[in-house]
Design a protein around this motif. Structure first.
Motif, PDB file in Angstrom:
ATOM      1  N   ASP A  92       0.783  -1.309   0.025  1.00 59.75           N
ATOM      2  CA  ASP A  92      -0.132  -0.156   0.174  1.00 59.75           C
ATOM      3  C   ASP A  92       0.859   1.153  -0.125  1.00 59.75           C
ATOM      4  O   ASP A  92       0.741   2.238  -0.918  1.00 59.75           O
ATOM      5  N   ARG A  93       1.886   1.290   0.777  1.00 62.61           N
ATOM      6  CA  ARG A  93       2.621   2.610   0.922  1.00 62.61           C
ATOM      7  C   ARG A  93       3.559   2.727  -0.149  1.00 62.61           C
ATOM      8  O   ARG A  93       3.633   3.665  -0.853  1.00 62.61           O
ATOM      9  N   ALA A  94       4.026   1.512  -0.766  1.00 56.34           N
ATOM     10  CA  ALA A  94       4.944   1.620  -1.877  1.00 56.34           C
ATOM     11  C   ALA A  94       3.998   2.100  -3.173  1.00 56.34           C
ATOM     12  O   ALA A  94       4.515   3.063  -4.083  1.00 56.34           O
ATOM     13  N   VAL A  95       2.746   1.745  -3.383  1.00 57.15           N
ATOM     14  CA  VAL A  95       2.013   2.206  -4.436  1.00 57.15           C
ATOM     15  C   VAL A  95       1.648   3.338  -4.248  1.00 57.15           C
ATOM     16  O   VAL A  95       1.598   4.425  -5.302  1.00 57.15           O
ATOM     17  N   GLN A  96       0.959   3.901  -3.282  1.00 56.31           N
ATOM     18  CA  GLN A  96       0.703   5.098  -2.979  1.00 56.31           C
ATOM     19  C   GLN A  96       1.705   6.327  -3.094  1.00 56.31           C
ATOM     20  O   GLN A  96       1.610   7.315  -3.515  1.00 56.31           O
ATOM     21  N   ALA A  97       2.991   5.743  -2.681  1.00 55.95           N
ATOM     22  CA  ALA A  97       4.050   6.711  -2.883  1.00 55.95           C
ATOM     23  C   ALA A  97       4.186   7.185  -4.152  1.00 55.95           C
ATOM     24  O   ALA A  97       4.979   8.350  -4.414  1.00 55.95           O
ATOM     25  N   ARG A  98       4.053   6.426  -5.279  1.00 56.25           N
ATOM     26  CA  ARG A  98       4.371   6.604  -6.623  1.00 56.25           C
ATOM     27  C   ARG A  98       2.993   7.474  -7.163  1.00 56.25           C
ATOM     28  O   ARG A  98       3.174   7.684  -8.484  1.00 56.25           O
ATOM     29  N   HIS A  99       2.013   7.752  -6.597  1.00 57.05           N
ATOM     30  CA  HIS A  99       0.995   8.574  -7.131  1.00 57.05           C
ATOM     31  C   HIS A  99       0.761   9.831  -6.256  1.00 57.05           C
ATOM     32  O   HIS A  99       0.608   9.651  -4.977  1.00 57.05           O
ATOM     33  N   ASP A 100       0.467  10.957  -6.938  1.00 56.51           N
ATOM     34  CA  ASP A 100       0.410  12.345  -6.277  1.00 56.51           C
ATOM     35  C   ASP A 100      -1.065  12.569  -6.477  1.00 56.51           C
ATOM     36  O   ASP A 100      -1.478  13.273  -7.223  1.00 56.51           O
ATOM     37  N   SER A 101      -1.902  11.653  -5.914  1.00 53.48           N
ATOM     38  CA  SER A 101      -3.150  11.708  -6.067  1.00 53.48           C
ATOM     39  C   SER A 101      -4.073  11.457  -4.674  1.00 53.48           C
ATOM     40  O   SER A 101      -3.346  10.467  -3.982  1.00 53.48           O
ATOM     41  N   VAL A 102      -5.468  11.997  -4.469  1.00 50.65           N
ATOM     42  CA  VAL A 102      -5.869  11.396  -3.076  1.00 50.65           C
ATOM     43  C   VAL A 102      -6.690  10.191  -3.305  1.00 50.65           C
ATOM     44  O   VAL A 102      -7.216   9.698  -2.428  1.00 50.65           O
ATOM     45  N   PHE A 103      -6.737   9.583  -4.864  1.00 51.52           N
ATOM     46  CA  PHE A 103      -7.064   8.393  -5.024  1.00 51.52           C
ATOM     47  C   PHE A 103      -6.400   7.307  -4.132  1.00 51.52           C
ATOM     48  O   PHE A 103      -5.213   7.186  -4.355  1.00 51.52           O
TER      49      PHE A 103
END
Length: 124
Positions: A21-32
């Motif tokens: 979760d953290r690895a994927v979210q860190a690659r996106h600059d989005s609130v999604f």
């Protein structure tokens, strides 16, 4: 013995969910919530493979408990999905909240069906 297998699977699945979760979210600059979406889709796919494997008597009950209930149960997260959807609504990004619900349902079911298809190809 089954309880120990579930616990072992969950002991791997929960930290794996957090790290993925953290690895994927860190690659996106989005609130999604891309991280939660990703782990839920992956878990749905794996569960589809396991369910079909069990139906074909290729996956034992012990493996189903370890990987299905334990690993996939801890890897996927309905509570975080619900929390993040409510957070999107509270932050007044309703379009993302609706997209999160619709995409999670469609992608999760699609991934499970793909998992079943892969298992059918592996174990004809």
């Amino acid at each position: 013995m089954t309880v120990l297998l579930v616990m072992l699977g969950a002991a791997v699945g929960a930290p794996l969910r957090y790290l993925a979760d953290r690895a994927v979210q860190a690659r996106h600059d989005s609130v999604f919530p891309w991280g939660t979406f990703t782990v839920n889709v992956i878990g749905s796919f794996l569960l589809g493979v396991l369910i079909q494997g069990a139906a074909e008597h290729r996956v034992s009950g012990a493996v189903g408990s370890l990987l299905g209930t334990g690993l996939c149960g801890a890897l996927t997260t309905y509570s975080t999905f619900g929390f993040e959807t409510l957070r999107l609504l509270e932050d007044r990004v309703r379009a993302y909240a609706v997209l999160n619900v619709a995409a999670s349902i469609v992608a999760g079911l699609g991934a499970a069906f793909c998992g079943v298809a892969v298992a059918q190809a592996l174990w004809p």
